[in-house]
Design an enzyme around this catalytic site. Structure first.
Site, PDB file in Angstrom:
ATOM      1  N   TYR A 116       0.924  -1.328  -0.111  1.00  0.00           N
ATOM      2  CA  TYR A 116      -0.077   0.010  -0.092  1.00  0.00           C
ATOM      3  C   TYR A 116       0.941   1.305  -0.029  1.00  0.00           C
ATOM      4  CZ  TYR A 116      -3.438  -3.590   1.799  1.00  0.00           C
ATOM      5  OH  TYR A 116      -4.387  -4.498   1.912  1.00  0.00           O
TER       6      TYR A 116
ATOM      7  N   HIS B 203       1.550 -11.826   2.431  1.00  0.00           N
ATOM      8  CA  HIS B 203       0.012 -11.099   1.750  1.00  0.00           C
ATOM      9  C   HIS B 203      -0.604 -12.076   0.863  1.00  0.00           C
ATOM     10  CE1 HIS B 203      -1.277  -6.808   0.607  1.00  0.00           C
ATOM     11  NE2 HIS B 203      -2.127  -7.699   0.546  1.00  0.00           N
TER      12      HIS B 203
HETATM   13  N1  LIG Z   1      -4.898  -8.865   2.109  1.00  0.00           N
HETATM   14  C1  LIG Z   1      -5.343  -8.448   0.808  1.00  0.00           C
HETATM   15  O1  LIG Z   1      -5.149  -9.062  -0.046  1.00  0.00           O
HETATM   16  C2  LIG Z   1      -6.245  -7.222   0.917  1.00  0.00           C
HETATM   17  C3  LIG Z   1      -6.947  -6.758  -0.255  1.00  0.00           C
HETATM   18  C4  LIG Z   1      -7.677  -5.801  -0.318  1.00  0.00           C
HETATM   19  C5  LIG Z   1      -8.127  -5.078   0.913  1.00  0.00           C
HETATM   20  N2  LIG Z   1      -7.380  -5.433   2.076  1.00  0.00           N
HETATM   21  C6  LIG Z   1      -7.647  -4.914   3.117  1.00  0.00           C
HETATM   22  O2  LIG Z   1      -8.951  -4.734   3.570  1.00  0.00           O
HETATM   23  C7  LIG Z   1      -9.484  -3.217   3.794  1.00  0.00           C
HETATM   24  C8  LIG Z   1     -10.800  -2.868   3.250  1.00  0.00           C
HETATM   25  O3  LIG Z   1     -10.935  -3.353   1.884  1.00  0.00           O
HETATM   26  P1  LIG Z   1     -10.993  -2.519   0.769  1.00  0.00           P
HETATM   27  O4  LIG Z   1     -10.270  -1.191   0.591  1.00  0.00           O
HETATM   28  O5  LIG Z   1     -10.685  -3.238  -0.568  1.00  0.00           O
HETATM   29  O6  LIG Z   1     -12.433  -2.149   0.375  1.00  0.00           O
HETATM   30  P2  LIG Z   1     -13.915  -1.911   1.590  1.00  0.00           P
HETATM   31  O7  LIG Z   1     -13.511  -1.574   2.937  1.00  0.00           O
HETATM   32  O8  LIG Z   1     -14.859  -2.988   1.216  1.00  0.00           O
HETATM   33  O9  LIG Z   1     -14.698  -0.685   0.612  1.00  0.00           O
HETATM   34  C9  LIG Z   1     -14.040   0.411   0.692  1.00  0.00           C
HETATM   35  C10 LIG Z   1     -14.741   1.337  -0.250  1.00  0.00           C
HETATM   36  O10 LIG Z   1     -16.265   1.681   0.013  1.00  0.00           O
HETATM   37  C11 LIG Z   1     -16.170   3.109   0.341  1.00  0.00           C
HETATM   38  N3  LIG Z   1     -16.869   3.050   1.621  1.00  0.00           N
HETATM   39  C12 LIG Z   1     -16.476   3.054   3.011  1.00  0.00           C
HETATM   40  N4  LIG Z   1     -17.335   3.124   3.910  1.00  0.00           N
HETATM   41  C13 LIG Z   1     -18.462   3.604   3.286  1.00  0.00           C
HETATM   42  C14 LIG Z   1     -19.893   4.048   3.807  1.00  0.00           C
HETATM   43  N5  LIG Z   1     -19.983   4.000   5.154  1.00  0.00           N
HETATM   44  N6  LIG Z   1     -20.741   4.254   2.925  1.00  0.00           N
HETATM   45  C15 LIG Z   1     -20.454   4.287   1.440  1.00  0.00           C
HETATM   46  N7  LIG Z   1     -19.183   3.820   0.837  1.00  0.00           N
HETATM   47  C16 LIG Z   1     -18.204   3.282   1.834  1.00  0.00           C
HETATM   48  C17 LIG Z   1     -14.982   3.673   0.380  1.00  0.00           C
HETATM   49  O11 LIG Z   1     -14.976   4.911  -0.115  1.00  0.00           O
HETATM   50  P3  LIG Z   1     -14.269   6.233   0.383  1.00  0.00           P
HETATM   51  O12 LIG Z   1     -12.854   5.643   0.739  1.00  0.00           O
HETATM   52  O13 LIG Z   1     -14.034   6.972  -0.740  1.00  0.00           O
HETATM   53  O14 LIG Z   1     -15.021   6.799   1.683  1.00  0.00           O
HETATM   54  C18 LIG Z   1     -14.240   2.815  -0.755  1.00  0.00           C
HETATM   55  O15 LIG Z   1     -14.587   2.780  -1.946  1.00  0.00           O
HETATM   56  C19 LIG Z   1      -8.222  -2.743   2.813  1.00  0.00           C
HETATM   57  O16 LIG Z   1      -8.002  -1.202   3.276  1.00  0.00           O
HETATM   58  C20 LIG Z   1      -6.921  -3.488   3.245  1.00  0.00           C
HETATM   59  O17 LIG Z   1      -6.733  -3.084   4.481  1.00  0.00           O
HETATM   60  C21 LIG Z   1      -6.534  -6.504   2.103  1.00  0.00           C
END
Ligand SMILES: NC(=O)c1ccc[n+]([C@@H]2O[C@H](COP(=O)([O-])OP(=O)(O)OC[C@H]3O[C@@H](n4cnc5c(N)ncnc54)[C@H](OP(=O)(O)O)[C@@H]3O)[C@@H](O)[C@H]2O)c1
Length: 282
Positions: free
Chosen positions: A55, A113
């Site tokens: 990241y 990861h």
């Molecule tokens: N291990 C892995 O391979 C892996 C892969 C992916 C993710 N991750 C981890 O998991 C975390 C979360 O996953 P993610 O970032 O992919 O997606 P997520 O948390 O499922 O969704 C994030 C998206 O939803 C929006 N959002 C957040 N809260 C909201 C709400 N209350 N209402 C409407 N929209 C909302 C955000 O927009 P805004 O930010 O514009 O508000 C962003 O576009 C990552 O940050 C990371 O730490 C790990």
């Protein structure tokens, strides 16, 4: 259990340490804004930050932790070893670099990861994590995106003297991505399951079922998805860079989905929004 969860709840890990029941994800938060966004998350009460070398924002996470009035021991910080740093030597170097970048004496959790690079690389990386854990640089260790075949390979290595314990596993998990086989494998063994992309990356928030359930409890679609994750026994890691949404995502401890609603969200679908290394056969 789920109904008694609070924002301060923690799960016990096989390492003996504890992990907060919900975390704050920082994927796709730009390095220049991470410090400010993580400070916002800490302000509303998140005490668990999920970062990764990939990241590029460990520095901002560390800066936010150090800028807060909280003691380091009150915050749970995770990073992840990327595919490009697999293998014993590269993983050792990556850990040293991450400690420096995040300006911290230890990580609470480091995960591999993804299971890329073949068996020798995977087990070499694990060995480096075990050594860093013994040296006090990491409290708990685990994996992400492993398929059951990768988990079994690692478990067998550990049982044959390889050392360490899989305290945490992290996968994409939400009502439209059924990884119940992998989650079940972990939960049977006391491994804590973290749910990444618990909001399906924001791509499913318009699903009518979420609006219908949300209306019943006076909650948003995002809050329903996070609550589902908590009640499944997962540790959800919602990400947002928007202060209003960060606060909304924290406000999920004053309602409980009933059995019927949990069943409505059991879609059985398998629709990843991100990569899916669990199926890698190397
Ligand atoms: N291990 C892995 O391979 C892996 C892969 C992916 C993710 N991750 C981890 O998991 C975390 C979360 O996953 P993610 O970032 O992919 O997606 P997520 O948390 O499922 O969704 C994030 C998206 O939803 C929006 N959002 C957040 N809260 C909201 C709400 N209350 N209402 C409407 N929209 C909302 C955000 O927009 P805004 O930010 O514009 O508000 C962003 O576009 C990552 O940050 C990371 O730490 C790990």
């Amino acid at each position: 259990m789920a109904s008694k969860l609070t924002f301060e709840s923690k799960h016990k890990l096989l390492s003996g340490h504890e992990i907060p029941a919900i975390g704050f994800g920082v994927y796709m938060i730009s390095p220049s804004t991470t410090d400010k966004v993580v400070q916002e998350a800490l302000k509303v009460g998140f005490r668990h930050v999920d970062s990764a070398i990939m990241y590029g924002n460990e520095k901002g996470c560390g800066a936010a932790l150090n800028a807060s009035s909280l003691d380091r021991s009150e915050i749970f910080l995770t990073t992840k070893i990327p595919p490009g740093s697999m293998g014993y030597k590269s993983t050792k170097q990556a850990i040293a670099r991450s400690l420096k970048d995040a300006n911290t004496e230890y990580f609470d959790l480091i995960l591999i990861h993804a299971p890329y690079g073949g068996q020798e690389s995977r087990l070499g990386s694990w060995k480096a994590l075990v050594e860093a854990q013994s040296a006090g640089q990491i409290r708990s260790i685990g994996v992400s995106n492993y398929g059951i075949h990768h988990l079994e390979e690692l478990q067998s290595y550990i049982e044959n003297g390889g050392g360490g314990e899989i305290s945490v596993g992290q996968w994409e998990l939400h009502p439209w991505l059924d990884h119940s086989d992998i989650a079940g494998w972990c939960q049977e063994r006391g491994i804590i399951v973290e749910a990444y992309s618990p909001l399906a990356h924001g791509e499913r928030l318009d699903e009518p079922v979420l609006a219908a359930i949300g209306k019943k409890y006076g909650k948003s679609p995002a809050q329903v998805m996070i609550r589902w994750s908590l009640q499944m026994g997962f540790v959800p890691l919602p990400k947002s860079k928007t202060p209003r949404r960060i606060a909304e995502n924290a406000d999920v401890f004053d309602f409980e989905l009933d059995e019927e609603d949990m069943a409505r969200l059991d879609t059985g679908e398998y629709a990843p929004t991100d990569w899916d290394p669990t199926v890698d056969m190397d």
